[in-house]
Design a protein around this motif. Structure first.
Motif, PDB file in Angstrom:
ATOM      1  N   ASP A 189       8.153 -19.501  21.678  1.00  0.00           N
ATOM      2  CA  ASP A 189       7.275 -18.515  20.401  1.00  0.00           C
ATOM      3  C   ASP A 189       7.026 -19.592  19.457  1.00  0.00           C
ATOM      4  O   ASP A 189       7.944 -20.148  18.854  1.00  0.00           O
ATOM      5  CB  ASP A 189       7.967 -17.333  19.941  1.00  0.00           C
ATOM      6  CG  ASP A 189       7.043 -16.659  18.991  1.00  0.00           C
ATOM      7  OD1 ASP A 189       6.152 -17.195  18.446  1.00  0.00           O
ATOM      8  OD2 ASP A 189       7.021 -15.410  19.167  1.00  0.00           O
ATOM      9  N   THR A 213      -2.474 -14.173  15.251  1.00  0.00           N
ATOM     10  CA  THR A 213      -2.713 -13.514  13.929  1.00  0.00           C
ATOM     11  C   THR A 213      -2.378 -14.293  12.480  1.00  0.00           C
ATOM     12  O   THR A 213      -2.711 -14.031  11.711  1.00  0.00           O
ATOM     13  CB  THR A 213      -1.830 -12.166  14.115  1.00  0.00           C
ATOM     14  OG1 THR A 213      -1.865 -11.519  15.425  1.00  0.00           O
ATOM     15  CG2 THR A 213      -1.842 -11.165  13.117  1.00  0.00           C
ATOM     16  N   LYS A 214      -1.197 -15.006  12.991  1.00  0.00           N
ATOM     17  CA  LYS A 214      -0.776 -15.711  11.695  1.00  0.00           C
ATOM     18  C   LYS A 214      -1.384 -17.078  11.315  1.00  0.00           C
ATOM     19  O   LYS A 214      -2.535 -16.953  10.754  1.00  0.00           O
ATOM     20  CB  LYS A 214       0.910 -16.042  12.172  1.00  0.00           C
ATOM     21  CG  LYS A 214       1.506 -14.682  12.815  1.00  0.00           C
ATOM     22  CD  LYS A 214       1.672 -13.720  11.488  1.00  0.00           C
ATOM     23  CE  LYS A 214       2.237 -12.482  11.915  1.00  0.00           C
ATOM     24  NZ  LYS A 214       2.472 -11.957  13.235  1.00  0.00           N
TER      25      LYS A 214
HETATM   26  C1  LIG Z   1       7.344 -14.993  15.599  1.00  0.00           C
HETATM   27  C2  LIG Z   1       6.225 -13.832  16.307  1.00  0.00           C
HETATM   28  N1  LIG Z   1       6.064 -13.795  17.429  1.00  0.00           N
HETATM   29  C3  LIG Z   1       5.199 -12.602  17.745  1.00  0.00           C
HETATM   30  C4  LIG Z   1       4.555 -11.803  16.951  1.00  0.00           C
HETATM   31  C5  LIG Z   1       3.851 -10.593  17.493  1.00  0.00           C
HETATM   32  O1  LIG Z   1       2.404 -10.924  17.079  1.00  0.00           O
HETATM   33  P1  LIG Z   1       1.379  -9.870  16.902  1.00  0.00           P
HETATM   34  O2  LIG Z   1       1.659  -9.153  15.892  1.00  0.00           O
HETATM   35  O3  LIG Z   1      -0.023 -10.767  16.704  1.00  0.00           O
HETATM   36  O4  LIG Z   1       1.328  -9.156  17.917  1.00  0.00           O
HETATM   37  C6  LIG Z   1       5.100 -11.847  15.464  1.00  0.00           C
HETATM   38  C7  LIG Z   1       4.363 -10.945  14.682  1.00  0.00           C
HETATM   39  O5  LIG Z   1       5.007 -10.743  13.528  1.00  0.00           O
HETATM   40  C8  LIG Z   1       5.847 -12.901  15.154  1.00  0.00           C
HETATM   41  O6  LIG Z   1       6.055 -13.295  13.873  1.00  0.00           O
END
Ligand SMILES: Cc1ncc(COP(=O)(O)O)c(C=O)c1O
Length: 393
Positions: A189, A213-214
Motif C-alpha cells: 500500500d 483519495t489521498k
Molecule cells: C494507507 C491507506 N490505505 C487505504 C485506504 C483506504 O482508502 P479509501 O478511503 O480511498 O477507501 C486508506 C484510507 O484512509 C489509507 O490511509
C-alpha cells in the motif's frame, strides 16, 4: 475511439516520449493524441456501454463496468508513475482496491500484514478471517526477522510503509526479496509515500495499491482507489474481480483525480518540506512527548526511509503528554488546521486517531496524526504552537 492495448509500450503515446521523469509524467500523461484542434486535456466520457458486435475479446471495453476511456487516462499515468509495464486499474475507493487484492488469497489461505496497517485494511482482513475465508497473521513490520518468520506457509504478504498512523518503516527490499524466495505474493500500500517517493514494483512487489483519495487526487474532494501490477496474470484476475464485484469508479471522479495528479509533484515537494520543518520544531515543544516522522535523524525508521524513499512524506504523528481529553482539546483549539480524518489534500488536517473505536489499542490515546498541506509553514506552526501551549484554553 478504440479500446487501448494492454501493454503500455504500445499504448497511446505520451507527449514528449516514453522516458519522461515522474514529475513530467504527472503533467504530460493521460492527454489526447496531439492532433490539430484536439482538446489539450482529456474529456469525461459518460457512457454505460460501447458499440460492438461479435465475440467480445479482452481488448474490448464492451460495457461500462469493464472499462472507460476516462479511467484509462489515469490508469496509464499511475502505471507510468509506479514503473509498471501494464496499465493500472482504478476502483471506486482505496478499500475496494485492497479488497480486490485480498481476494487473490486462496480460500483458507494465509495473509501476513502489519499490525499498524490502515485500520480499514485490518478490519477487512479480520472480517474475511471471521467468515473463514482466510487466516491472518499480524506482524510488527519494523521487525524484519519476525515478518520473514511469519512467511512460512503464507499466500500474501501485505506491506504498508510508512504505516498509518504510526509512521513505521518496513525494510521493503529485504521483505520483498524474502517473500519472493518463498513464493509468497506481495502487495504494498503506497498511499503514504506516493510513487514520487517510493516505487515498490521496482523493489520487487507484485502489486501496489493506492487510496487515490489521498495525495494522488490531492484536494479532499474525491474517493477513489487503484491497483497496479506488471504481471499480466495478476492484472487479469484483478480486472476480473473488479468487473464481477462492481466497485468501479465514476468517470467524473477519475477525471477529477487526474486533474489533481497534475500538481502532485509540486504539492508533495512543498508538503514534505513543511512536514520536515514542523517535525523538527515539534521535537522541542514542551507539550509533545514524541514525534514520529521518518525524516527525523532520531526516528527509528530514518535509515530505512533514507535508503528507499526519495522524500520522507507529509504525514507526521505526535504523542502528547496528558490524556485523550487533553489531546482533543488541542485539536479543538486549532484554527487553521482542520480537524478531520483522511490525509493528502492541499489543506492540513489533524486527527486523534483513537477517536476511531476500531483503531489498534497499541496506538497511543494521545497520538495526533498530522497531514501537512501546502499552506505557509509559519502559519501552520503558529497555529500548532498556540494550540499546544494552551494559549486559548
Ligand atoms: C494507507 C491507506 N490505505 C487505504 C485506504 C483506504 O482508502 P479509501 O478511503 O480511498 O477507501 C486508506 C484510507 O484512509 C489509507 O490511509
Amino acid at each position: 475511439m478504440t479500446a487501448r492495448p494492454d501493454d503500455l509500450a504500445t499504448a497511446l503515446p505520451l507527449h514528449g516520449g516514453p522516458d519522461l521523469r515522474p514529475d513530467t509524467v504527472v503533467v504530460a500523461g493521460g492527454r489526447p493524441a496531439p492532433e490539430h484542434d484536439a482538446p489539450v486535456g482529456p474529456s469525461i466520457v459518460l457512457t454505460s456501454t460501447y458499440r460492438g458486435a461479435g465475440e467480445i475479446t479482452a481488448a474490448d471495453r464492451a460495457y461500462g463496468r469493464f472499462g472507460n476511456p476516462t479511467w484509462e487516462d489515469l490508469e496509464d499515468v499511475l502505471a507510468r508513475l509506479e514503473g509498471a509495464r501494464l496499465p493500472g486499474l482504478l476502483y471506486a475507493s482505496g478499500l475496494a482496491a485492497v479488497a480486490s487484492v485480498l481476494a487473490l488469497v486462496p480460500a483458507g489461505g494465509r495473509l501476513v500484514l502489519p499490525r499498524h496497517s490502515y485500520q480499514g485494511s485490518l478490519a477487512l482482513a479480520a472480517d474475511l478471517e471471521a467468515r473463514g475465508l482466510l487466516r491472518v497473521a499480524t506482524v510488527d513490520v519494523t521487525d524484519t526477522d519476525a515478518v520473514v518468520a511469519a512467511l512460512d506457509g503464507a499466500d500474501l504478504l501485505w506491506l504498508e510503509s510508512p504505516t498509518n498512523p504510526m509512521l513505521e518503516v518496513a525494510d521493503l527490499p529485504a521483505l520483498l526479496a524474502a517473500a519472493r524466495e518463498r513464493g509468497v505474493r506481495t502487495c504494498v500500500d503506497n498511499t503514504f509515500a506516493t510513487p514520487l517517493a517510493q516505487r515498490p514494483l521496482e523493489l520487487g512487489a507484485d502489486v501496489v495499491v493506492h487510496s487515490v483519495t489521498k495525495y494522488l487526487a490531492g484536494h479532499s474532494d474525491v474517493v477513489l482507489g487503484a491497483a497496479v501490477t506488471s504481471d499480466p496474470g495478476l492484472r487479469e484476475r484483478l480486472h476480473g474481480h473488479r468487473s464481477l464485484h462492481g466497485a468501479v469508479p465514476g468517470p467524473f471522479e477519475a477525471w477529477l483525480a487526474l486533474r489533481g495528479v497534475r500538481t502532485l509533484a509540486v504539492r508533495v515537494e512543498r508538503s514534505a518540506a513543511t512536514a520536515g520543518e514542523l517535525a523538527r520544531r515539534l521535537q522541542d515543544h514542551p507539550a509533545v512527548r514524541e514525534v514520529r516522522y521518518p525524516g527525523l535523524p532520531g526516528d527509528p525508521g530514518h535509515a530505512r526511509a533514507a535508503a528507499q524513499m526519495a522524500n520522507f512524506g507529509s504525514v507526521l504523528a505526535i504523542v502528547l503528554d496528558g490524556d485523550a481529553a487533553g489531546a482533543e482539546a488541542v485539536v479543538d483549539a486549532l484554527r487553521l488546521w482542520t480537524p478531520a480524518t483522511s490525509l493528502g489534500g492541499v489543506e492540513s488536517l489533524v486527527e486523534r486517531r483513537r477517536r476511531h473505536h476500531e483503531e489498534r489499542h497499541s496506538v497511543p490515546e494521545t497520538l495526533l496524526r498530522l497531514s501537512v498541506g501546502i499552506e505557509n509553514v509559519e502559519d501552520l506552526w503558529a497555529d500548532l504552537d498556540r494550540a499546544l501551549s494552551g494559549a486559548d484554553r
